[in-house]
Design a protein around this motif. Structure first.
Motif, short mmCIF file in Angstrom:
data_model
loop_
_atom_site.label_atom_id
_atom_site.label_comp_id
_atom_site.label_asym_id
_atom_site.label_seq_id
_atom_site.Cartn_x
_atom_site.Cartn_y
_atom_site.Cartn_z
N GLU A 1 31.30 37.03 23.09
CA GLU A 1 31.19 37.79 24.33
C GLU A 1 31.31 39.29 24.06
OE1 GLU A 1 30.50 38.45 28.26
OE2 GLU A 1 30.53 36.44 27.34
N ALA A 2 32.18 39.67 23.15
CA ALA A 2 32.33 41.09 22.82
C ALA A 2 31.05 41.68 22.25
CB ALA A 2 33.49 41.29 21.84
N ASP A 3 30.31 40.87 21.49
CA ASP A 3 29.03 41.33 20.95
C ASP A 3 28.05 41.62 22.09
OD1 ASP A 3 29.87 40.99 18.29
OD2 ASP A 3 29.23 38.89 18.28
N TYR A 4 28.04 40.73 23.07
CA TYR A 4 27.16 40.94 24.22
C TYR A 4 27.51 42.23 24.95
CZ TYR A 4 25.31 40.48 28.94
OH TYR A 4 24.69 40.72 30.15
N GLU A 5 28.79 42.46 25.16
CA GLU A 5 29.22 43.68 25.85
C GLU A 5 28.83 44.92 25.05
OE1 GLU A 5 30.25 43.77 28.84
OE2 GLU A 5 30.39 41.58 29.04
N PHE A 6 28.93 44.83 23.73
CA PHE A 6 28.53 45.94 22.87
C PHE A 6 27.02 46.21 22.98
CE2 PHE A 6 26.65 47.27 18.82
CZ PHE A 6 27.35 48.43 18.55
N GLU B 1 29.24 57.45 16.98
CA GLU B 1 30.04 58.60 16.57
C GLU B 1 30.48 59.41 17.79
OE1 GLU B 1 28.51 61.16 13.59
OE2 GLU B 1 28.17 59.57 12.13
N GLN B 2 29.57 59.55 18.75
CA GLN B 2 29.87 60.32 19.95
C GLN B 2 30.82 59.58 20.89
OE1 GLN B 2 25.98 61.03 21.60
NE2 GLN B 2 25.26 62.12 19.76
N LYS B 3 30.69 58.24 20.92
CA LYS B 3 31.52 57.43 21.80
C LYS B 3 32.13 56.26 21.01
CE LYS B 3 28.86 58.61 25.94
NZ LYS B 3 28.19 58.12 27.17
N PRO B 4 33.14 56.56 20.22
CA PRO B 4 33.74 55.52 19.36
C PRO B 4 34.30 54.33 20.12
CG PRO B 4 35.10 57.51 19.41
CD PRO B 4 33.80 57.86 20.06
N ILE C 1 34.30 47.93 20.83
CA ILE C 1 34.11 46.76 21.68
C ILE C 1 34.08 45.47 20.87
CG2 ILE C 1 32.50 45.58 23.23
CD1 ILE C 1 31.71 48.35 24.32
N ASN C 2 33.33 45.47 19.74
CA ASN C 2 33.24 44.26 18.93
C ASN C 2 33.62 44.51 17.47
OD1 ASN C 2 31.00 45.70 18.10
ND2 ASN C 2 29.64 43.91 18.03
N ALA C 3 34.39 45.58 17.23
CA ALA C 3 34.77 45.93 15.86
C ALA C 3 35.57 44.81 15.18
CB ALA C 3 35.57 47.22 15.86
N ALA C 4 36.31 44.03 15.96
CA ALA C 4 37.11 42.95 15.37
C ALA C 4 36.26 41.89 14.69
CB ALA C 4 37.98 42.30 16.44
N TYR C 5 34.97 41.86 15.02
CA TYR C 5 34.09 40.84 14.44
C TYR C 5 33.20 41.40 13.33
CZ TYR C 5 35.46 38.12 18.53
OH TYR C 5 36.18 37.46 19.48
N ALA C 6 33.35 42.67 12.99
CA ALA C 6 32.53 43.25 11.93
C ALA C 6 32.76 42.51 10.62
CB ALA C 6 32.87 44.73 11.77
N GLY C 7 31.69 42.14 9.95
CA GLY C 7 31.78 41.43 8.68
C GLY C 7 31.89 39.93 8.81
N VAL C 8 31.97 39.43 10.04
CA VAL C 8 32.07 37.97 10.24
C VAL C 8 30.66 37.38 10.26
CG1 VAL C 8 32.79 36.14 11.82
CG2 VAL C 8 34.21 38.19 11.53
N ASN C 9 30.37 36.47 9.38
CA ASN C 9 29.07 35.80 9.37
C ASN C 9 29.21 34.37 8.88
OD1 ASN C 9 28.87 35.80 6.42
ND2 ASN C 9 28.48 38.00 6.59
#
Length: 262
Positions: A189-194, A219-222, A227-235
């Protein structure tokens, strides 16, 4: 439509259109000539995908729900493809330039490679996945692959057997590697919001926004990145590290280590 983590994700709304429609719009920006085909399953729930594809005026192929290698191969045969370009349907922010770059490299070196991607190793932000292969390469995988992960994910048999296939990789021309730090794909869901927020910010200004435009926005709006940074690298690699010879633990991450979810 039966996505276990986010059911119906390809039909979720983005600026008044489905995510699938927005993704196809991105694919239609590719400069190379290509036939766009939506390949889905025979599950009755995926009637919605076939109906949406018809509204978009594109062909739809329906095949095995779990054997995606078979689905891709049969779709390619039906449409008499000589070159197969595989794009996952969960990458609605894919940069058309990334597709053109990988496809252009393959076409310029078709006598040297059976399979070219930008994934082995990956360097682009996750969600810019491009794989190109000859029909003979796909056919060889279809007839020889047998492990469940090889059937479910279509191409592992190819890149796991470099002695049997001529494999090429295209790296991000920036020289950067954001494959584990930036996530532009959709599973949660966080990916969708992003993704929704990125479209809302960039699409009204420039419908053909690029990967660079997204990175500038973050960069302008970190707060959007978060929003979905917790899932970065998850595959999906994380569930098969004991089976994959060419993937290391550094190329994936288990989301449970970050936020207590699996």
């Amino acid at each position: 439509m039966r996505s276990t983590r986010l059911p119906g994700k390809v039909m979720m709304p983005i600026l008044g259109q489905t995510l699938l429609s927005r993704m196809i719009e991105r694919l239609q920006m590719v400069k190379h000539r290509a036939t766009i085909l939506v390949a889905t399953s025979l599950d009755p729930m995926d009637d919605a995908i076939e109906n949406e594809t018809a509204l978009l005026g594109l062909p739809c192929f329906r095949g095995s729900e779990n054997n995606l290698l078979e689905r891709h191969y049969q779709a390619a045969l039906l449409h008499k493809a000589h070159v197969v370009l595989k794009i996952p349907s969960d990458c609605p922010l894919i940069d058309p330039a990334a597709i053109d770059e990988v496809l252009g490299f393959y076409l310029a070196h078709a006598d040297k490679y059976d399979y070219v991607s930008n994934l082995h190793p990956a360097t682009w932000p996750d969600g810019n996945d491009v794989e190109v292969m000859s029909i003979d390469c796909l056919a060889k995988a279809y007839w020889e692959a047998g492990k469940p992960l090889e059937l479910e994910h279509t191409t592992p048999y190819i890149w796991e057997n470099p002695d049997d296939f001529r494999i090429g990789n295209v790296v991000w021309e920036t020289g950067l590697d954001y494959s584990m730090s930036h996530r532009f794909t959709i599973d949660y869901e966080a990916d969708y919001e992003f993704i929704k927020r990125v479209f809302e910010e960039l699409y009204p200004i420039n419908p053909q926004f690029s990967c660079g435009d997204i990175l500038n926005l973050l960069e302008q709006k970190p707060e959007i990145y978060q929003i979905n940074a917790a899932y970065a690298g998850v595959n999906w690699y994380r569930n098969h590290l004991d089976e994959l010879k060419t993937i290391t633990a550094e190329q994936t991450r288990d989301v449970s280590t970050e936020n207590g979810k699996s």
